[in-house]
Enzyme design. Structure first.
Site, PDB file in Angstrom:
ATOM      1  N   ARG A 255     -29.130  70.426   4.337  1.00 59.65           N
ATOM      2  CA  ARG A 255     -30.011  70.119   3.203  1.00 59.65           C
ATOM      3  C   ARG A 255     -31.293  69.500   3.746  1.00 59.65           C
ATOM      4  O   ARG A 255     -31.255  68.466   4.412  1.00 59.65           O
ATOM      5  CB  ARG A 255     -29.317  69.142   2.245  1.00 59.65           C
ATOM      6  CG  ARG A 255     -30.229  68.645   1.163  1.00 59.65           C
ATOM      7  CD  ARG A 255     -29.558  67.644   0.222  1.00 59.65           C
ATOM      8  NE  ARG A 255     -30.562  67.157  -0.707  1.00 59.65           N
ATOM      9  CZ  ARG A 255     -30.845  65.882  -0.951  1.00 59.65           C
ATOM     10  NH1 ARG A 255     -30.174  64.919  -0.349  1.00 59.65           N
ATOM     11  NH2 ARG A 255     -31.784  65.562  -1.797  1.00 59.65           N
TER      12      ARG A 255
ATOM     13  N   HIS B 252     -38.666  66.004  -2.846  1.00 61.80           N
ATOM     14  CA  HIS B 252     -38.069  64.764  -2.342  1.00 61.80           C
ATOM     15  C   HIS B 252     -39.214  63.755  -2.180  1.00 61.80           C
ATOM     16  O   HIS B 252     -39.494  63.284  -1.076  1.00 61.80           O
ATOM     17  CB  HIS B 252     -37.314  65.020  -1.039  1.00 61.80           C
ATOM     18  CG  HIS B 252     -36.304  63.962  -0.685  1.00 61.80           C
ATOM     19  ND1 HIS B 252     -34.983  64.252  -0.406  1.00 61.80           N
ATOM     20  CD2 HIS B 252     -36.408  62.628  -0.540  1.00 61.80           C
ATOM     21  CE1 HIS B 252     -34.330  63.132  -0.111  1.00 61.80           C
ATOM     22  NE2 HIS B 252     -35.178  62.133  -0.182  1.00 61.80           N
TER      23      HIS B 252
ATOM     24  N   ASN C  14     -25.755  61.696  -4.670  1.00 64.13           N
ATOM     25  CA  ASN C  14     -26.126  60.835  -3.542  1.00 64.13           C
ATOM     26  C   ASN C  14     -25.435  59.514  -3.785  1.00 64.13           C
ATOM     27  O   ASN C  14     -25.732  58.829  -4.761  1.00 64.13           O
ATOM     28  CB  ASN C  14     -27.640  60.621  -3.495  1.00 64.13           C
ATOM     29  CG  ASN C  14     -28.391  61.899  -3.138  1.00 64.13           C
ATOM     30  OD1 ASN C  14     -27.796  62.960  -2.956  1.00 64.13           O
ATOM     31  ND2 ASN C  14     -29.697  61.797  -3.038  1.00 64.13           N
TER      32      ASN C  14
ATOM     33  N   TYR D  67     -24.149  55.730  -2.291  1.00 65.29           N
ATOM     34  CA  TYR D  67     -24.207  54.682  -1.272  1.00 65.29           C
ATOM     35  C   TYR D  67     -23.341  53.469  -1.593  1.00 65.29           C
ATOM     36  O   TYR D  67     -22.639  52.971  -0.742  1.00 65.29           O
ATOM     37  CB  TYR D  67     -25.667  54.262  -1.026  1.00 65.29           C
ATOM     38  CG  TYR D  67     -26.435  55.367  -0.346  1.00 65.29           C
ATOM     39  CD1 TYR D  67     -26.340  55.550   1.025  1.00 65.29           C
ATOM     40  CD2 TYR D  67     -27.185  56.284  -1.086  1.00 65.29           C
ATOM     41  CE1 TYR D  67     -26.990  56.592   1.666  1.00 65.29           C
ATOM     42  CE2 TYR D  67     -27.849  57.340  -0.452  1.00 65.29           C
ATOM     43  CZ  TYR D  67     -27.741  57.488   0.923  1.00 65.29           C
ATOM     44  OH  TYR D  67     -28.365  58.530   1.549  1.00 65.29           O
TER      45      TYR D  67
ATOM     46  N   GLU E 239     -25.713  63.285  -0.397  1.00 67.05           N
ATOM     47  CA  GLU E 239     -26.039  62.211   0.551  1.00 67.05           C
ATOM     48  C   GLU E 239     -24.917  61.188   0.535  1.00 67.05           C
ATOM     49  O   GLU E 239     -24.411  60.838  -0.533  1.00 67.05           O
ATOM     50  CB  GLU E 239     -27.339  61.462   0.194  1.00 67.05           C
ATOM     51  CG  GLU E 239     -28.601  62.237   0.398  1.00 67.05           C
ATOM     52  CD  GLU E 239     -29.870  61.443   0.093  1.00 67.05           C
ATOM     53  OE1 GLU E 239     -29.828  60.195   0.137  1.00 67.05           O
ATOM     54  OE2 GLU E 239     -30.894  62.081  -0.188  1.00 67.05           O
TER      55      GLU E 239
ATOM     56  N   GLU F 158     -33.049  62.425  -6.540  1.00 68.97           N
ATOM     57  CA  GLU F 158     -32.971  61.085  -7.124  1.00 68.97           C
ATOM     58  C   GLU F 158     -34.129  60.744  -8.057  1.00 68.97           C
ATOM     59  O   GLU F 158     -34.914  59.824  -7.773  1.00 68.97           O
ATOM     60  CB  GLU F 158     -32.884  60.045  -6.005  1.00 68.97           C
ATOM     61  CG  GLU F 158     -31.673  60.218  -5.129  1.00 68.97           C
ATOM     62  CD  GLU F 158     -31.485  59.067  -4.122  1.00 68.97           C
ATOM     63  OE1 GLU F 158     -32.370  58.215  -4.017  1.00 68.97           O
ATOM     64  OE2 GLU F 158     -30.425  59.034  -3.472  1.00 68.97           O
TER      65      GLU F 158
END
Ligand code: FCB
Length: 451
Positions: free
Chosen positions: A78, A122, A293, A295, A354, A167
Site C-alpha cells: 500500500r 494521503h 488503521n 494503533y 495500518e 484517515e
C-alpha cells in the site's frame, strides 16, 4: 516459527507507506507544492524543522525498496499517489512525468509479484487547492474525482483495487481543527465541513472507480472508546467522542447517514454542508472493503471545559511505544467485534491497512537493529486479529505501518516505524529483526497451505 496465527489461506500480507513520507524529490519532474511542503517550511511546525524534501529518496530508490519488499515476500504494497505530481495545481490535465513515475512503480511491483494497493489521498493536497479553501471548499471534492479519473485512466489496466482517502478523521482534526498537521488551521468545530467534503470526494471518486469496474476501499483510523468510569457523565462523553472519531466517518459510508452530533451542538447537516443527494453518493452502492488503521484504544472522561463535550483520559499501566502510544493489543479484537455488532450485514470485509509502532533508534555497533518491541507489538496484534477472525469477523489482510522509517509528520524523522531502518544521512537501509520475523511469518503461512 510463528504459525500460530490461524488465518485463512488467501489472507494477504502487506506493508504500507505514503508519498510525502517517503518520496522526497519534491520539486522534480513538474511536481507542484503540496500543503505539507508549505506547512513544514513554517518555523516551529515540525520538530527540529524537518521536512519531506528528501525523506527516504524513494522517488529515486524505489527499485531498491521493491527488492526489500520482494525479499520480505509481501503479497501487497500500500503506497499513496502524490496528487501534486499528477496535477501540480490540483486541476487540469495530467503531468506526464508524474504519471510515468507511478507507472514505473506499478510495473516494478507487478514484476516482483506484489499487488499494488494505491491510496489516492494521503494528506498531501496541492497547495493551490488549499489556497482556494482546501477541504473546507466543496469544490475540492469534485477536483478529487477529476484527479482520480486521470490516475485510473493510466493505471487502471493493472490496478484492480483502490483506497480513496487515508484517515479523514485525523486529517480533519490535526489539519483543520488543531493545526498540528498541514494545512495548519485551528478551526476547532468549524472544521466539520472537512469531514463532509472528504466523504463527498470519496463518493465521487468511488463512482469513477466503479464505472470502470474497480474495487473501492477507504482507510479509516478507528479506535475503541473506553469511558473513564461508569459515571454517566464519562459514559456520555465517551459516546460523543465515539461519534466524532468513529461514527462520523463510517456511518455515512455504511448506513447513509451522519451520527447524532448534538453533544457538539452541531446539526445533522453539519452546519449546512450536506446537500440533497450527497449521502446517497457517499454510501452507494457500498464499499468493497473497509480499511482499518489501528494503533490504540482511547479513554475518555467528562469534559473539563466548555469547548468540547469530552476530555481525553490516560490509559494507565500499559506498555507504551516510543511515541508514547498505549499498547493494548486485545483492543483490536474488541474493535473488530464491535464493528460487526454495530454494522451487521452492512459491514464489508475488513483489511488492516495500518498497524505498527515506533521504536527507539538503536543501531548496535555491529550494524544490526534489534526491535523486539515491534515484534511483540505485531505478534500480539495479530493474535487479537486471528481471535476476531475465529469469532467470525471477515478480515482479508494485514498491512503493517511501515515498510521503512520515514517522515512522521509533525514529529519529523524522530519516530521510527519501519521494519527497515533508514540512515537519513546516507539513505542506507538496514532491515531490522522484525523484518526477518515478518518474512518468516509470511513464508510459514504460505507453507502451511502449500502442503
Ligand atoms: C497514521 C498515518 C500514517 C502514519 C501512522 C503512524 O495516522 O496514516 O501516515 O503516520 O499514523
Amino acid at each position: 516459527m510463528p504459525t500460530r496465527f490461524d488465518l485463512p489461506a488467501d489472507f494477504r500480507w502487506g506493508a504500507s507507506t505514503a508519498a510525502y513520507q517517503i518520496e522526497g524529490a519534491v520539486d522534480e519532474d513538474g511536481r507542484g507544492p503540496s500543503v505539507w511542503d508549505v506547512f513544514a517550511a513554517r518555523p516551529g511546525a515540525v520538530r527540529d524543522g524537518h521536512t519531506g524534501r528528501t525523506a527516504c529518496d524513494h522517488y529515486h530508490r524505489y527499485t531498491e525498496d521493491i527488492a526489500l519488499m520482494r525479499e520480505l515476500g509481501l503479497d501487497g504494497y500500500r503506497f499513496s499517489i502524490a496528487w501534486p505530481r499528477i496535477q501540480p495545481t490540483g486541476a487540469g490535465p495530467a503531468n506526464p512525468a508524474g504519471l510515468a513515475f507511478y507507472d514505473r512503480l506499478v510495473d516494478a511491483l507487478l514484476a516482483a509479484g506484489i499487488a499494488p494497493l494505491p491510496t489516492l489521498f494521503h494528506w498531501d493536497l496541492p497547495q493551490a487547492l488549499e489556497d482556494g479553501g482546501g477541504w473546507l471548499a466543496r469544490d475540492t471534492a469534485y477536483r478529487f474525482a477529476e484527479y482520480t479519473e486521470r490516475i485510473v485512466d493510466r493505471l487502471g489496466d493493472r490496478v484492480p483495487a483502490w483506497i480513496t482517502l487515508n484517515e479523514p478523521f485525523v486529517h480533519m482534526v490535526f489539519g483543520y481543527a488543531l493545526g498540528t498537521h498541514a494545512p495548519g488551521r485551528t478551526l476547532m468545530l468549524d472544521a466539520l465541513p472537512v469531514a463532509h467534503h472528504q466523504l463527498l470526494g470519496h463518493g465521487l471518486a468511488a463512482a469513477v472507480l466503479r464505472e470502470r469496474g474497480h474495487q473501492v476501499l477507504i482507510a479509516n483510523n478507528l479506535t475503541p472508546v473506553w469511558p473513564a468510569s461508569d459515571d454517566p457523565a464519562d459514559v456520555a462523553a465517551a459516546a460523543a467522542y465515539d461519534a466524532l472519531h468513529n461514527r462520523l466517518f463510517t456511518d455515512p459510508l455504511l448506513l447513509g447517514r451522519y451520527p447524532d452530533l448534538s453533544a457538539f451542538g452541531v446539526p445533522e447537516d453539519l452546519g449546512g454542508s450536506v446537500r440533497p443527494g450527497d449521502l446517497k453518493l457517499i454510501s452507494a452502492p457500498g464499499l468493497d472493503g473497509l480499511g482499518l488503521n489501528f494503533y490504540n484504544p482511547t479513554r475518555i472522561a467528562a469534559p473539563t471545559g466548555p469547548e468540547l463535550p469530552f476530555a481525553e483520559a490516560e490509559i494507565a499501566d500499559v506498555p507504551r511505544t516510543a511515541f508514547g502510544w498505549p499498547v493494548v493489543p486485545d483492543s483490536l479484537r474488541e474493535l473488530l467485534l464491535g464493528l460487526r455488532e454495530r454494522y451487521g450485514d452492512a459491514l464489508p470485509p475488513i483489511t488492516i491497512t495500518e498497524n505498527g509502532c515506533s521504536v527507539e533508534d538503536r543501531v548496535a555497533p555491529d550494524g544490526t537493529v534489534d526491535d523486539r518491541f515491534r515484534i511483540d507489538y505485531m505478534a500480539s496484534h495479530l493474535d487479537a486479529l486471528a481471535e476476531a477472525v475465529a469469532q467470525g469477523v471477515d478480515v482479508r489482510g494485514y498491512y503493517t505501518w511501515s515498510l521503512i522509517d520515514n517522515f512522521e509528520w509533525a514529529e519529523g524523522y524522530h519516530q521510527r516505524f519501519g521494519l527497515v531502518h533508514v540512515d537519513f544521512e546516507t539513505q542506507k537501509r538496514t532491515p531490522r529483526t522484525s523484518y526477518a520475523w515478518y518474512r518468516d511469518l509470511i513464508a510459514a503461512h504460505r507453507e502451511r497451505f502449500a502442503r
